[in-house]
Write a protein that holds these residues in place. Structure first.
Motif, PDB file in Angstrom:
ATOM      1  N   LEU A 112     -42.731  29.351  22.303  1.00  0.00           N
ATOM      2  CA  LEU A 112     -41.305  29.219  22.044  1.00  0.00           C
ATOM      3  C   LEU A 112     -40.930  27.758  21.764  1.00  0.00           C
ATOM      4  CD1 LEU A 112     -39.699  31.648  24.648  1.00  0.00           C
ATOM      5  CD2 LEU A 112     -39.597  31.839  22.157  1.00  0.00           C
ATOM      6  N   ARG A 113     -41.524  26.830  22.515  1.00  0.00           N
ATOM      7  CA  ARG A 113     -41.243  25.417  22.259  1.00  0.00           C
ATOM      8  C   ARG A 113     -41.687  25.020  20.852  1.00  0.00           C
ATOM      9  NH1 ARG A 113     -42.324  24.676  27.920  1.00  0.00           N
ATOM     10  NH2 ARG A 113     -44.575  24.571  27.532  1.00  0.00           N
ATOM     11  N   GLU A 114     -42.876  25.490  20.467  1.00  0.00           N
ATOM     12  CA  GLU A 114     -43.342  25.213  19.109  1.00  0.00           C
ATOM     13  C   GLU A 114     -42.446  25.903  18.082  1.00  0.00           C
ATOM     14  OE1 GLU A 114     -45.849  23.205  18.016  1.00  0.00           O
ATOM     15  OE2 GLU A 114     -45.907  22.525  20.098  1.00  0.00           O
ATOM     16  N   GLY A 115     -41.955  27.079  18.431  1.00  0.00           N
ATOM     17  CA  GLY A 115     -41.062  27.796  17.524  1.00  0.00           C
ATOM     18  C   GLY A 115     -39.762  27.050  17.281  1.00  0.00           C
ATOM     19  N   ALA A 116     -39.252  26.380  18.314  1.00  0.00           N
ATOM     20  CA  ALA A 116     -38.021  25.601  18.157  1.00  0.00           C
ATOM     21  C   ALA A 116     -38.222  24.468  17.150  1.00  0.00           C
ATOM     22  CB  ALA A 116     -37.580  25.046  19.507  1.00  0.00           C
ATOM     23  N   LYS A 117     -39.394  23.846  17.209  1.00  0.00           N
ATOM     24  CA  LYS A 117     -39.694  22.789  16.226  1.00  0.00           C
ATOM     25  C   LYS A 117     -39.808  23.380  14.824  1.00  0.00           C
ATOM     26  CE  LYS A 117     -42.347  20.223  19.706  1.00  0.00           C
ATOM     27  NZ  LYS A 117     -43.692  19.720  20.081  1.00  0.00           N
ATOM     28  N   LEU A 118     -40.467  24.531  14.738  1.00  0.00           N
ATOM     29  CA  LEU A 118     -40.608  25.186  13.433  1.00  0.00           C
ATOM     30  C   LEU A 118     -39.253  25.543  12.839  1.00  0.00           C
ATOM     31  CD1 LEU A 118     -43.604  27.689  13.697  1.00  0.00           C
ATOM     32  CD2 LEU A 118     -43.366  25.780  12.125  1.00  0.00           C
ATOM     33  N   ALA A 119     -38.337  26.014  13.696  1.00  0.00           N
ATOM     34  CA  ALA A 119     -37.018  26.418  13.220  1.00  0.00           C
ATOM     35  C   ALA A 119     -36.296  25.247  12.559  1.00  0.00           C
ATOM     36  CB  ALA A 119     -36.194  26.978  14.374  1.00  0.00           C
ATOM     37  N   GLN A 120     -36.434  24.060  13.141  1.00  0.00           N
ATOM     38  CA  GLN A 120     -35.786  22.880  12.552  1.00  0.00           C
ATOM     39  C   GLN A 120     -36.389  22.539  11.193  1.00  0.00           C
ATOM     40  OE1 GLN A 120     -36.126  19.763  15.471  1.00  0.00           O
ATOM     41  NE2 GLN A 120     -34.497  20.606  16.771  1.00  0.00           N
ATOM     42  N   GLN A 135     -35.835  22.891   5.204  1.00  0.00           N
ATOM     43  CA  GLN A 135     -36.403  23.301   3.915  1.00  0.00           C
ATOM     44  C   GLN A 135     -35.495  24.293   3.197  1.00  0.00           C
ATOM     45  OE1 GLN A 135     -40.168  24.654   5.402  1.00  0.00           O
ATOM     46  NE2 GLN A 135     -41.172  22.660   5.152  1.00  0.00           N
ATOM     47  N   VAL A 136     -34.880  25.200   3.943  1.00  0.00           N
ATOM     48  CA  VAL A 136     -33.924  26.133   3.339  1.00  0.00           C
ATOM     49  C   VAL A 136     -32.712  25.365   2.802  1.00  0.00           C
ATOM     50  CG1 VAL A 136     -32.340  28.041   3.811  1.00  0.00           C
ATOM     51  CG2 VAL A 136     -34.657  28.104   4.715  1.00  0.00           C
ATOM     52  N   ASP A 137     -32.259  24.370   3.539  1.00  0.00           N
ATOM     53  CA  ASP A 137     -31.141  23.542   3.065  1.00  0.00           C
ATOM     54  C   ASP A 137     -31.509  22.843   1.757  1.00  0.00           C
ATOM     55  OD1 ASP A 137     -29.644  24.261   5.256  1.00  0.00           O
ATOM     56  OD2 ASP A 137     -30.075  22.425   6.388  1.00  0.00           O
ATOM     57  N   GLU A 138     -32.756  22.389   1.647  1.00  0.00           N
ATOM     58  CA  GLU A 138     -33.194  21.727   0.426  1.00  0.00           C
ATOM     59  C   GLU A 138     -33.241  22.710  -0.743  1.00  0.00           C
ATOM     60  OE1 GLU A 138     -34.691  18.524  -1.992  1.00  0.00           O
ATOM     61  OE2 GLU A 138     -33.400  18.753  -0.239  1.00  0.00           O
ATOM     62  N   VAL A 139     -33.688  23.947  -0.471  1.00  0.00           N
ATOM     63  CA  VAL A 139     -33.665  24.971  -1.517  1.00  0.00           C
ATOM     64  C   VAL A 139     -32.240  25.220  -1.985  1.00  0.00           C
ATOM     65  CG1 VAL A 139     -34.064  27.424  -1.999  1.00  0.00           C
ATOM     66  CG2 VAL A 139     -35.790  26.106  -0.761  1.00  0.00           C
ATOM     67  N   ALA A 140     -31.305  25.280  -1.050  1.00  0.00           N
ATOM     68  CA  ALA A 140     -29.899  25.496  -1.402  1.00  0.00           C
ATOM     69  C   ALA A 140     -29.365  24.336  -2.239  1.00  0.00           C
ATOM     70  CB  ALA A 140     -29.069  25.660  -0.132  1.00  0.00           C
ATOM     71  N   ARG A 141     -29.714  23.113  -1.863  1.00  0.00           N
ATOM     72  CA  ARG A 141     -29.252  21.951  -2.609  1.00  0.00           C
ATOM     73  C   ARG A 141     -29.797  21.951  -4.037  1.00  0.00           C
ATOM     74  NH1 ARG A 141     -30.726  17.134  -4.308  1.00  0.00           N
ATOM     75  NH2 ARG A 141     -32.873  17.382  -3.576  1.00  0.00           N
ATOM     76  N   LEU A 142     -31.086  22.212  -4.179  1.00  0.00           N
ATOM     77  CA  LEU A 142     -31.694  22.233  -5.511  1.00  0.00           C
ATOM     78  C   LEU A 142     -31.154  23.381  -6.354  1.00  0.00           C
ATOM     79  CD1 LEU A 142     -35.393  21.437  -4.501  1.00  0.00           C
ATOM     80  CD2 LEU A 142     -33.844  19.956  -5.800  1.00  0.00           C
ATOM     81  N   THR A 143     -30.863  24.502  -5.712  1.00  0.00           N
ATOM     82  CA  THR A 143     -30.266  25.627  -6.443  1.00  0.00           C
ATOM     83  C   THR A 143     -28.903  25.245  -6.992  1.00  0.00           C
ATOM     84  OG1 THR A 143     -31.439  27.237  -5.053  1.00  0.00           O
ATOM     85  CG2 THR A 143     -29.508  28.028  -6.258  1.00  0.00           C
TER      86      THR A 143
END
Length: 295
Positions: free
Chosen positions: A152-160, A165-173
């Motif tokens: 779960l701790r590793e998952g929290a880092k992954l979520a960030q 990366q999703v925000d970057e996809v949205a920006r480039l879109t």
């Protein structure tokens, strides 16, 4: 709550009735729930309940679980199972006679599973063995709980990371959308210049030019791809807010992201738009790589 990574390590220890043991549990990425369990001789019966304990806590991951046991009483140790050794010797002699190979060495025979067993007469009693195994499995449950928290701790880092990366996809879109809106004008100017060059400076009928531009603009229209990219961004953000079991969905979504980015690049009639498409592909590839770590 956040989702879990499939990577982690944990350990636990315990003791019972003159025995002391230690569990080590680690997990890495896997498409399913796979477990390899290593136990000393005489503890093979722990595997089925150990798998059940893992299935109660985890959905995916490749697990390597090892148990080490030592006696705290000097009277306990290891003994040879005479029947198992005799059987191994007979098989070794038969193989040597049939193949002409050298006979098996003593150290090789003793290394066979079941030839050397724990000298623990009490554990042979079902009730005593059951109490011992229950204590050992309880300790394994503690190790699994620790491993779950680590994941779960590793998952929290992954979520960030995935969220950025999703925000970057949205920006480039969004940038691609702004450039796509200007594509018809750019196509018209480019086509007009090319025609004039071919016609040695002569002009072409405005109606004919408009028809050609419309055809090119239709082929280069990426509004559907942009709409789907925007929808995938919303889906990704929704998945990142869920607590469990989203790894496969994120991996599939990464494939959908990549499909739209590929189509955008193939339709692009502008170098700047192509660069954005390539940037999209790069960040989507990073997103997919990280998504494969999610349970």
């Amino acid at each position: 709550m956040t989702f879990a990574s499939m990577t982690g390590f944990a350990e636990s220890a315990g003791s019972h009735d003159g025995l002391r043991w230690r569990w080590e549990a680690k997990s890495v990425n896997s498409r399913s729930l796979d477990m390899r369990l290593r136990t000393p001789p005489g503890y093979d019966g722990l595997e089925p309940p150990a798998r059940r304990l893992a299935g109660e806590r985890f959905l995916r991951g490749a697990f390597q679980i090892s148990l080490s046991v030592e006696s705290t009483e000097t009277g306990r140790g290891l003994v040879i199972d005479a029947a198992a050794l005799a059987s191994a010797v007979k098989i070794a002699r038969d193989v040597a006679a049939e193949t002409g190979l050298a006979p098996a060495r003593v150290d090789g025979l003793l290394a066979l599973k079941g030839v050397i067993v724990a000298d623990d007469a009490g554990a042979l009693d079902p009730e005593v063995r059951g109490a011992r195994d229950a204590a050992i499995l309880e300790s394994l449950g503690v190790a699994f709980d620790k491993l779950a928290k680590e994941r779960l701790r590793e998952g929290a880092k992954l979520a960030q990371v995935l969220g950025s990366q999703v925000d970057e996809v949205a920006r480039l879109t969004g940038e691609a959308g702004a450039l796509a809106a200007a594509q018809p004008v750019a196509l018209r100017a480019r086509l007009s210049a090319q025609i004039k060059e071919l016609l040695d400076g002569n002009s072409i009928a405005e109606e004919r030019l408009a028809q050609e531009v419309a055809l090119l603009a239709l082929k280069a229209d990426i509004r559907e791809e942009l709409d789907r990219l925007a929808a995938h961004v919303q889906d990704a953000r929704a998945l990142l807010g869920q607590a469990k079991g989203v790894g496969r969905k994120l991996d599939f979504l990464a494939q959908e992201f990549n499909r739209e980015a590929n189509t955008l690049c193939s339709k692009s009639a502008d170098i700047a738009l192509t660069r954005i498409g390539l940037a999209l592909k790069a960040v989507i590839d990073q997103f997919r790589e990280q998504a494969q770590n999610v349970e």
